[in-house]
Design a protein around this motif. Structure first.
Motif, PDB file in Angstrom:
ATOM      1  N   THR A 173      42.765  45.479  37.872  1.00 15.41           N
ATOM      2  CA  THR A 173      41.312  45.640  37.843  1.00 15.41           C
ATOM      3  C   THR A 173      40.655  44.333  37.435  1.00 15.41           C
ATOM      4  O   THR A 173      39.712  43.857  38.087  1.00 15.41           O
ATOM      5  N   GLY A 174      41.137  43.742  36.337  1.00 13.98           N
ATOM      6  CA  GLY A 174      40.551  42.487  35.881  1.00 13.98           C
ATOM      7  C   GLY A 174      40.700  41.377  36.893  1.00 13.98           C
ATOM      8  O   GLY A 174      39.741  40.628  37.175  1.00 13.98           O
ATOM      9  N   ILE A 175      41.874  41.255  37.491  1.00 10.83           N
ATOM     10  CA  ILE A 175      42.124  40.162  38.430  1.00 10.83           C
ATOM     11  C   ILE A 175      41.324  40.340  39.709  1.00 10.83           C
ATOM     12  O   ILE A 175      40.699  39.394  40.209  1.00 10.83           O
ATOM     13  N   SER A 176      41.318  41.554  40.263  1.00 18.82           N
ATOM     14  CA  SER A 176      40.653  41.774  41.545  1.00 18.82           C
ATOM     15  C   SER A 176      39.138  41.695  41.442  1.00 18.82           C
ATOM     16  O   SER A 176      38.459  41.468  42.452  1.00 18.82           O
ATOM     17  N   VAL A 177      38.579  41.874  40.254  1.00 27.97           N
ATOM     18  CA  VAL A 177      37.134  41.729  40.056  1.00 27.97           C
ATOM     19  C   VAL A 177      36.776  40.287  39.710  1.00 27.97           C
ATOM     20  O   VAL A 177      35.796  39.734  40.212  1.00 27.97           O
ATOM     21  N   ALA A 178      37.586  39.663  38.857  1.00 29.15           N
ATOM     22  CA  ALA A 178      37.264  38.304  38.406  1.00 29.15           C
ATOM     23  C   ALA A 178      37.497  37.266  39.497  1.00 29.15           C
ATOM     24  O   ALA A 178      36.754  36.280  39.587  1.00 29.15           O
ATOM     25  N   ALA A 179      38.521  37.449  40.335  1.00 23.97           N
ATOM     26  CA  ALA A 179      38.867  36.424  41.329  1.00 23.97           C
ATOM     27  C   ALA A 179      37.733  36.165  42.325  1.00 23.97           C
ATOM     28  O   ALA A 179      37.349  35.003  42.531  1.00 23.97           O
ATOM     29  N   PRO A 180      37.163  37.192  42.983  1.00 25.21           N
ATOM     30  CA  PRO A 180      36.073  36.885  43.924  1.00 25.21           C
ATOM     31  C   PRO A 180      34.819  36.364  43.229  1.00 25.21           C
ATOM     32  O   PRO A 180      34.083  35.549  43.801  1.00 25.21           O
ATOM     33  N   ALA A 181      34.576  36.813  41.992  1.00 23.73           N
ATOM     34  CA  ALA A 181      33.439  36.266  41.254  1.00 23.73           C
ATOM     35  C   ALA A 181      33.651  34.777  40.980  1.00 23.73           C
ATOM     36  O   ALA A 181      32.719  33.968  41.073  1.00 23.73           O
ATOM     37  N   LEU A 182      34.884  34.410  40.636  1.00 25.65           N
ATOM     38  CA  LEU A 182      35.212  33.003  40.410  1.00 25.65           C
ATOM     39  C   LEU A 182      35.015  32.184  41.679  1.00 25.65           C
ATOM     40  O   LEU A 182      34.423  31.091  41.649  1.00 25.65           O
ATOM     41  N   LEU A 183      35.491  32.684  42.825  1.00 23.10           N
ATOM     42  CA  LEU A 183      35.375  31.959  44.079  1.00 23.10           C
ATOM     43  C   LEU A 183      33.923  31.813  44.516  1.00 23.10           C
ATOM     44  O   LEU A 183      33.526  30.771  45.048  1.00 23.10           O
ATOM     45  N   ALA A 184      33.122  32.871  44.289  1.00 25.53           N
ATOM     46  CA  ALA A 184      31.708  32.790  44.650  1.00 25.53           C
ATOM     47  C   ALA A 184      30.991  31.719  43.845  1.00 25.53           C
ATOM     48  O   ALA A 184      30.071  31.067  44.334  1.00 25.53           O
ATOM     49  N   ALA A 185      31.416  31.524  42.590  1.00 28.42           N
ATOM     50  CA  ALA A 185      30.795  30.507  41.744  1.00 28.42           C
ATOM     51  C   ALA A 185      31.389  29.125  41.963  1.00 28.42           C
ATOM     52  O   ALA A 185      30.719  28.111  41.760  1.00 28.42           O
ATOM     53  N   ALA A 186      32.665  29.083  42.403  1.00 26.16           N
ATOM     54  CA  ALA A 186      33.364  27.793  42.494  1.00 26.16           C
ATOM     55  C   ALA A 186      33.036  27.023  43.755  1.00 26.16           C
ATOM     56  O   ALA A 186      33.093  25.791  43.755  1.00 26.16           O
ATOM     57  N   TYR A 187      32.707  27.730  44.833  1.00 24.94           N
ATOM     58  CA  TYR A 187      32.535  27.060  46.115  1.00 24.94           C
ATOM     59  C   TYR A 187      31.158  27.333  46.692  1.00 24.94           C
ATOM     60  O   TYR A 187      30.490  28.305  46.324  1.00 24.94           O
ATOM     61  N   GLY A 188      30.773  26.485  47.610  1.00 27.37           N
ATOM     62  CA  GLY A 188      29.512  26.666  48.316  1.00 27.37           C
ATOM     63  C   GLY A 188      29.693  26.401  49.792  1.00 27.37           C
ATOM     64  O   GLY A 188      30.677  25.793  50.224  1.00 27.37           O
ATOM     65  N   GLY A 189      28.740  26.864  50.600  1.00 26.10           N
ATOM     66  CA  GLY A 189      28.742  26.587  52.020  1.00 26.10           C
ATOM     67  C   GLY A 189      29.969  27.105  52.734  1.00 26.10           C
ATOM     68  O   GLY A 189      30.473  28.193  52.472  1.00 26.10           O
ATOM     69  N   ALA A 190      30.484  26.277  53.674  1.00 21.64           N
ATOM     70  CA  ALA A 190      31.636  26.686  54.488  1.00 21.64           C
ATOM     71  C   ALA A 190      32.876  26.889  53.640  1.00 21.64           C
ATOM     72  O   ALA A 190      33.709  27.752  53.936  1.00 21.64           O
ATOM     73  N   ARG A 191      33.036  26.104  52.556  1.00 26.77           N
ATOM     74  CA  ARG A 191      34.196  26.282  51.680  1.00 26.77           C
ATOM     75  C   ARG A 191      34.186  27.673  51.048  1.00 26.77           C
ATOM     76  O   ARG A 191      35.234  28.306  50.911  1.00 26.77           O
ATOM     77  N   GLN A 192      33.017  28.128  50.656  1.00 26.14           N
ATOM     78  CA  GLN A 192      32.910  29.450  50.042  1.00 26.14           C
ATOM     79  C   GLN A 192      33.310  30.534  51.029  1.00 26.14           C
ATOM     80  O   GLN A 192      34.041  31.470  50.686  1.00 26.14           O
ATOM     81  N   VAL A 193      32.849  30.409  52.280  1.00 26.25           N
ATOM     82  CA  VAL A 193      33.185  31.393  53.307  1.00 26.25           C
ATOM     83  C   VAL A 193      34.686  31.430  53.543  1.00 26.25           C
ATOM     84  O   VAL A 193      35.305  32.490  53.619  1.00 26.25           O
ATOM     85  N   ARG A 194      35.310  30.255  53.657  1.00 25.01           N
ATOM     86  CA  ARG A 194      36.753  30.201  53.896  1.00 25.01           C
ATOM     87  C   ARG A 194      37.533  30.768  52.710  1.00 25.01           C
ATOM     88  O   ARG A 194      38.538  31.456  52.881  1.00 25.01           O
ATOM     89  N   ALA A 195      37.069  30.455  51.509  1.00 25.44           N
ATOM     90  CA  ALA A 195      37.759  30.958  50.314  1.00 25.44           C
ATOM     91  C   ALA A 195      37.698  32.478  50.248  1.00 25.44           C
ATOM     92  O   ALA A 195      38.707  33.144  49.992  1.00 25.44           O
ATOM     93  N   MET A 196      36.516  33.050  50.460  1.00 25.29           N
ATOM     94  CA  MET A 196      36.372  34.499  50.409  1.00 25.29           C
ATOM     95  C   MET A 196      37.149  35.174  51.527  1.00 25.29           C
ATOM     96  O   MET A 196      37.713  36.265  51.352  1.00 25.29           O
ATOM     97  N   ALA A 197      37.203  34.522  52.697  1.00 21.04           N
ATOM     98  CA  ALA A 197      37.933  35.102  53.827  1.00 21.04           C
ATOM     99  C   ALA A 197      39.420  35.186  53.527  1.00 21.04           C
ATOM    100  O   ALA A 197      40.060  36.220  53.767  1.00 21.04           O
ATOM    101  N   LEU A 198      40.001  34.109  53.004  1.00 20.01           N
ATOM    102  CA  LEU A 198      41.434  34.137  52.698  1.00 20.01           C
ATOM    103  C   LEU A 198      41.724  35.119  51.566  1.00 20.01           C
ATOM    104  O   LEU A 198      42.691  35.894  51.635  1.00 20.01           O
TER     105      LEU A 198
END
Length: 407
Positions: free
Chosen positions: A123-148
């Motif tokens: 629960t902690g990992i699956s909630v924290a990981a996408p929140a981290l990626l949304a904050a860590a990346y922007g633009g096309a990098r963010q889209v690719r990160a969330m997709a993978l």
């Protein structure tokens, strides 16, 4: 009191940050999800060693989904308060402790407690990981990160099968659990190297936090996104549970052969699908149209997978096609998360964790129901109708995100 502030918004490193954050967040999520695959591969060994039936082991697996089904939304609020890094570190270590508990206990009570603790860590990992990626990346990098990242469920299940299958029906069930626990513990410690993406400028009081959470739960687009992500995920989970036995029964393959087919298809298809979807999404315009096309392709693949008149080769190809379609569906849907989290940021402060929590809870609720539904059906038409109706519902639910919000 002040709300949380995302530090990347101040220093704006999101467009230049490397892929190490994604690699570690993805590896942690895969390793946590792999617990289900490990237990599934060792079902007969555990049943014999602990004096249980295979059905009781399967019922115990439902405990893995229970914490997410109940706690994903409040966990999202916790991520927004404490930061994703802290939650990832402690969740990884909790997952390692769960494996140690199962190995040391050596009885059914210890196994059930370990599965519950593993589910809490997930629960902690699956909630924290996408929140981290949304904050860590922007633009096309963010889209690719969330997709993978969105490919974690089938890929993690496949990783668990790979860890557990070599030890299946050998009586050596302790070794894969110990290996899995060591992997999670190491990754949890490695998460200490993740960047601080949340600055603590003071914590909101409990009433304010509840008001901010209520704002997210009242947003139709967030709830629609949760449905669009959760329904295909539950279909994929149910398919993963029944596909090995179905292929073995209908096409005369052994359980080892069918499990290998499923694991190989998952590992290759989800990685390829996630990478390809990220590249396409970075340039895509109408994401709802892309999602609808993938849903139609997924429904056709499900029909060919379960069609008893086909061959094992056709079913294997259909399984691969389904997983490619599913990886694309998850990528398109999860690519909407950052925009929806930012859309109401003024009203609810830092919201990545809360929006991620709503999605995670929806996935877990439906995944909790998936085993009973899929094991309760026997005919191929039921599987196909369930997938077709569910994917149509998901396509209708996916919210529209304007190009200016995507950017």
């Amino acid at each position: 009191m002040c709300s949380l502030v995302v530090s990347s918004a101040v220093a704006n490193p999101a467009t230049s940050r490397g892929w190490s954050v994604l690699a570690l967040a993805y590896a942690l999520t895969l390793a946590s999800m792999a617990q289900v695959g490990v237990i599934a591969a060792l079902t007969l060994d555990l049943a014999k060693a602990l004096g249980l039936t295979a059905a009781q082991i399967g019922q115990g697996l439902a405990l893995f989904s229970l914490p997410s089904a109940l706690l994903a939304v409040p966990c999202g609020a916790l991520v927004d308060r404490l930061g994703a890094r802290r939650v990832l570190v402690w969740s990884g270590l909790a997952g390692a402790l769960a494996d140690a508990l199962a190995v040391a206990g050596g009885n059914s009570s210890a196994l059930y407690a370990a599965l519950l603790l593993s589910g809490l860590a997930f629960t902690g990992i699956s909630v924290a990981a996408p929140a981290l990626l949304a904050a860590a990346y922007g633009g096309a990098r963010q889209v690719r990160a969330m997709a993978l990242w969105s490919t974690y469920a089938p890929a993690g299940f496949a990783l668990g099968l790979v860890l557990g299958a070599p030890f299946a029906q050998t009586g050596h069930w302790v070794q894969p659990l110990a290996l899995h626990g060591a992997l999670l513990g190491i990754l949890g410690l490695c998460a200490l190297a993740l960047p601080h993406l949340v600055q603590m400028a003071g914590l909101p009081d409990r009433a304010a936090a509840m008001r901010e959470l209520a704002l997210v739960l009242r947003e139709p687009r967030v709830l629609r996104l949760a449905l669009a992500v959760a329904v295909p995920s539950a279909i994929s989970y149910g398919t993963s549970l029944v596909a090995p036995a179905w292929l073995a029964r209908v096409h005369g393959a052994s359980m080892a052969e069918s499990a290998t087919v499923v694991a190989a298809a998952k590992g290759v298809a989800m990685m390829l699908g996630g990478l390809a979807a990220g590249a396409v999404l970075a340039r895509a315009g109408r994401r709802r149209v892309l999602f609808a096309g993938l849903a139609m392709a997924g429904a056709l693949a499900q029909a060919l997978l379960f069609w008893p008149g086909g061959s094992l080769a056709l079913a294997s190809a259909a399984l691969f096609a389904w997983l490619l379609a599913f990886s694309g569906l998850g990528a398109v849907a999860m690519a909407q998360l950052p925009a929806l989290a930012e859309a109401g940021a003024e009203a609810g402060g830092n919201r990545q964790g809360r929006v991620s929590g709503v999605i995670g809870q929806a996935i877990s609720l439906l995944s909790f129901l998936a085993p009973a539904i899929y094991f309760g059906m026997s005919g191929w038409i039921g599987y196909v109708l369930l997938a077709g109706c569910g994917l149509a519902m998901a396509a209708l639910a996916l919210p529209e995100v304007a190009p200016r919000e995507q950017s």
